[in-house]
Design an enzyme around this catalytic site. Structure first.
Site, PDB file in Angstrom:
ATOM      1  N   ASP A   1       0.821  -1.368  -0.056  1.00  0.00           N
ATOM      2  CA  ASP A   1      -0.059   0.051   0.076  1.00  0.00           C
ATOM      3  C   ASP A   1       0.834   1.375  -0.143  1.00  0.00           C
ATOM      4  O   ASP A   1       0.421   2.243  -0.990  1.00  0.00           O
ATOM      5  CB  ASP A   1      -0.833  -0.054   1.207  1.00  0.00           C
ATOM      6  CG  ASP A   1      -1.940  -1.152   1.354  1.00  0.00           C
ATOM      7  OD1 ASP A   1      -1.853  -2.159   0.388  1.00  0.00           O
ATOM      8  OD2 ASP A   1      -2.841  -1.388   2.188  1.00  0.00           O
TER       9      ASP A   1
ATOM     10  N   GLU B   1       2.087  -9.086  11.384  1.00  0.00           N
ATOM     11  CA  GLU B   1       1.766  -9.097  10.066  1.00  0.00           C
ATOM     12  C   GLU B   1       3.373  -8.618   9.322  1.00  0.00           C
ATOM     13  O   GLU B   1       3.434  -9.311   8.488  1.00  0.00           O
ATOM     14  CB  GLU B   1       1.026  -7.724   9.812  1.00  0.00           C
ATOM     15  CG  GLU B   1       0.588  -7.262   8.650  1.00  0.00           C
ATOM     16  CD  GLU B   1      -0.116  -6.133   8.373  1.00  0.00           C
ATOM     17  OE1 GLU B   1      -0.547  -5.731   9.702  1.00  0.00           O
ATOM     18  OE2 GLU B   1      -0.901  -6.091   7.467  1.00  0.00           O
TER      19      GLU B   1
HETATM   20  C1  DGY Z   1      -5.672  -2.183   3.948  1.00  0.00           C
HETATM   21  O1  DGY Z   1      -7.118  -1.737   4.385  1.00  0.00           O
HETATM   22  O2  DGY Z   1      -5.040  -1.666   4.638  1.00  0.00           O
HETATM   23  C2  DGY Z   1      -5.706  -3.051   2.965  1.00  0.00           C
HETATM   24  O3  DGY Z   1      -4.075  -3.190   2.871  1.00  0.00           O
HETATM   25  C3  DGY Z   1      -6.135  -2.497   1.821  1.00  0.00           C
HETATM   26  O4  DGY Z   1      -6.066  -3.819   0.988  1.00  0.00           O
END
Ligand code: DGY
Length: 429
Positions: free
Chosen positions: A164, A394
């Site tokens: 992201d 994560e």
């Molecule tokens: C989030 O909501 O952070 C996710 O990575 C989107 O896929």
């Protein structure tokens, strides 16, 4: 914790995050079925329940759109703990409410791995049923994420890359006009320390891109033409190229010669096109903003996936070995998601520095296949040390090994079971 105990803990996380045939990435932060999370999770299940592994992927493909796209999130039930939910996306492309774009297409590669490791005797039959769906998804990628036939795959949203807030998106994202979003309340920062998540300026633009695509009804052709963000991603490009090689192996095994011929054409085009992502100054493959015609200047962990994609020429291999060794001098744990020598590196902020287990798994596969077993093993050992230190987080700080982001994470557990666990490595030896 002893390795055997960690093996048990990893299985327990997968079982707890199982929603009855599909798995959420983690409770709270990500309460739905995510595309590439699910696919990596299947590798973990395959270690102790192969039937369940297939089911994970089959359930993901239940959400495939009529145009072939497999969405990045399937909203099988409403959950107010996540934003943006189905109402914000406003899609209507498939049988299950979903987001409007895709995620890195690792599925064909994992299906191939499941066939190779099969103990059920049913794998080829199940792969055969999935093959037309995989073909449709790959055709969709080529039609709508490479409409100019450049041989590289673009993403229309940073979320589509799965990475992201990668520094590679910064400039293209800043060029996105913030509009049509209204007031909104983020939920991610109520689950996780905001210092480990994207900034508000990023979110404003993430939502503005969604709004722009919603305006054109998520029509894939219009999205490709008008989306304010359209950046060729070495991550998705290399994962797609690799997935095509694995899809070809499946098609050949199943005697599907017309499909095999079609895939061979895709591979040739992608092998040629992906070379255009090479940045000769930084000596690695980087992103390319197709709207502005501009390359980025940083090395991300996806630059190393060239090897996973089968690009083992001496120039690429030598350059990546050099970067690997340089970065290994800078941080304790490999492979940071962004080059620690780059100005944008941040060791704890999501995709701007932290180490991700499933990326390490793919990079190591690439090094091993290029004949570099030493660097492949270094990545496995680092991933194991990270999980021993930071738990099934994560992602991890490449400097301290601290776990970051969400906890009890499904894909970290899956990667432990399928690759990083020393008990797995001993079995494989
Ligand atoms: C989030 O909501 O952070 C996710 O990575 C989107 O896929």
């Amino acid at each position: 914790m002893a390795h055997a105990d960690l093996d048990q803990a990893a299985k327990a996380i997968l079982t707890e995050n199982d929603q009855g045939g599909y798995t959420i990435p983690t409770k709270g932060l990500y309460p739905y079925q995510w595309n590439w999370d699910s696919v990596f999770v299947a590798l973990g299940f395959a270690e102790f329940d192969q039937d369940r592994a297939w089911q994970e992927i089959e359930m993901l493909f239940q959400g495939q759109w009529r145009d072939g796209m497999v969405p990045h999130i399937l909203f099988r039930k409403d959950d107010p703990s996540y934003f943006p939910g189905p109402g914000v996306w406003g899609t209507d492309g498939g049988p299950i409410p979903s987001s409007g774009h895709s995620q890195p297409p690792v599925a064909a590669s994992v299906v191939h791995s499941l066939v190779e490791a099969d103990r059920t005797g049913k794998a080829l039959e199940r792969a055969k049923a999935l093959l037309p769906k995989l073909m449709a998804w790959h055709r969709w990628y080529l039609a709508y994420r490479d409409p100019k036939n450049l041989g590289v795959i673009a993403v229309i949203h940073p979320w589509e890359s799965g990475r992201d807030n990668l520094p590679d998106w910064d400039e293209a994202l800043r060029a996105v006009e913030v509009k049509d979003i209204g007031p909104y309340e983020r939920k991610d920062t109520s689950h996780v320390d905001p210092a480990m998540r994207p900034h508000k300026e990023d979110y404003d633009r993430y939502l503005s891109i969604v709004a722009a695509c919603r305006k054109v009804g998520w029509d894939p052709e219009k999205v490709a033409e008008t989306c304010p963000f359209f950046v060729a991603d070495p991550g998705v490009t290399f994962i797609f190229l690799r997935a095509n090689r694995d899809l070809l192996a499946l098609a050949e095994k199943l005697g599907m010669s017309a499909e095999a011929d079609e895939i061979r054409g895709w591979i040739a085009a992608m092998e040629k096109g992906s070379r255009t992502l090479w940045n000769d100054e930084v000596k690695a493959h980087v992103a390319f903003d197709e709207r502005r015609g501009k390359q980025t200047d940083g090395i991300s962990s996806a630059s190393f996936l060239a090897l996973y994609a089968g690009l083992h020429d001496p120039q690429t291999l030598g350059a990546l070995q050099g970067h690997f060794d340089r970065i290994a001098e800078r941080v304790e744990y490999l492979m940071p998601s962004y080059d620690p020598d780059h100005r944008s590196y941040e060791p704890l902020r999501y995709w701007r520095g932290p180490v991700w287990a499933m990326i390490n798994y793919m990079i190591a596969k690439g090094f091993a296949e290029a004949g570099d077993a030493v660097r492949a093993e270094r990545l496995r050992a680092d991933t194991a040390r990270l999980i021993e230190t930071g738990g099934f987080a994560e992602y991890f700080s490449p400097e301290t090994g601290a776990g970051a982001g969400g906890g009890s994470f499904s894909w970290t557990s899956a990667i432990w079971l399928t690759w990083a666990s020393p008990s797995h490595a001993e079995q494989a030896a």
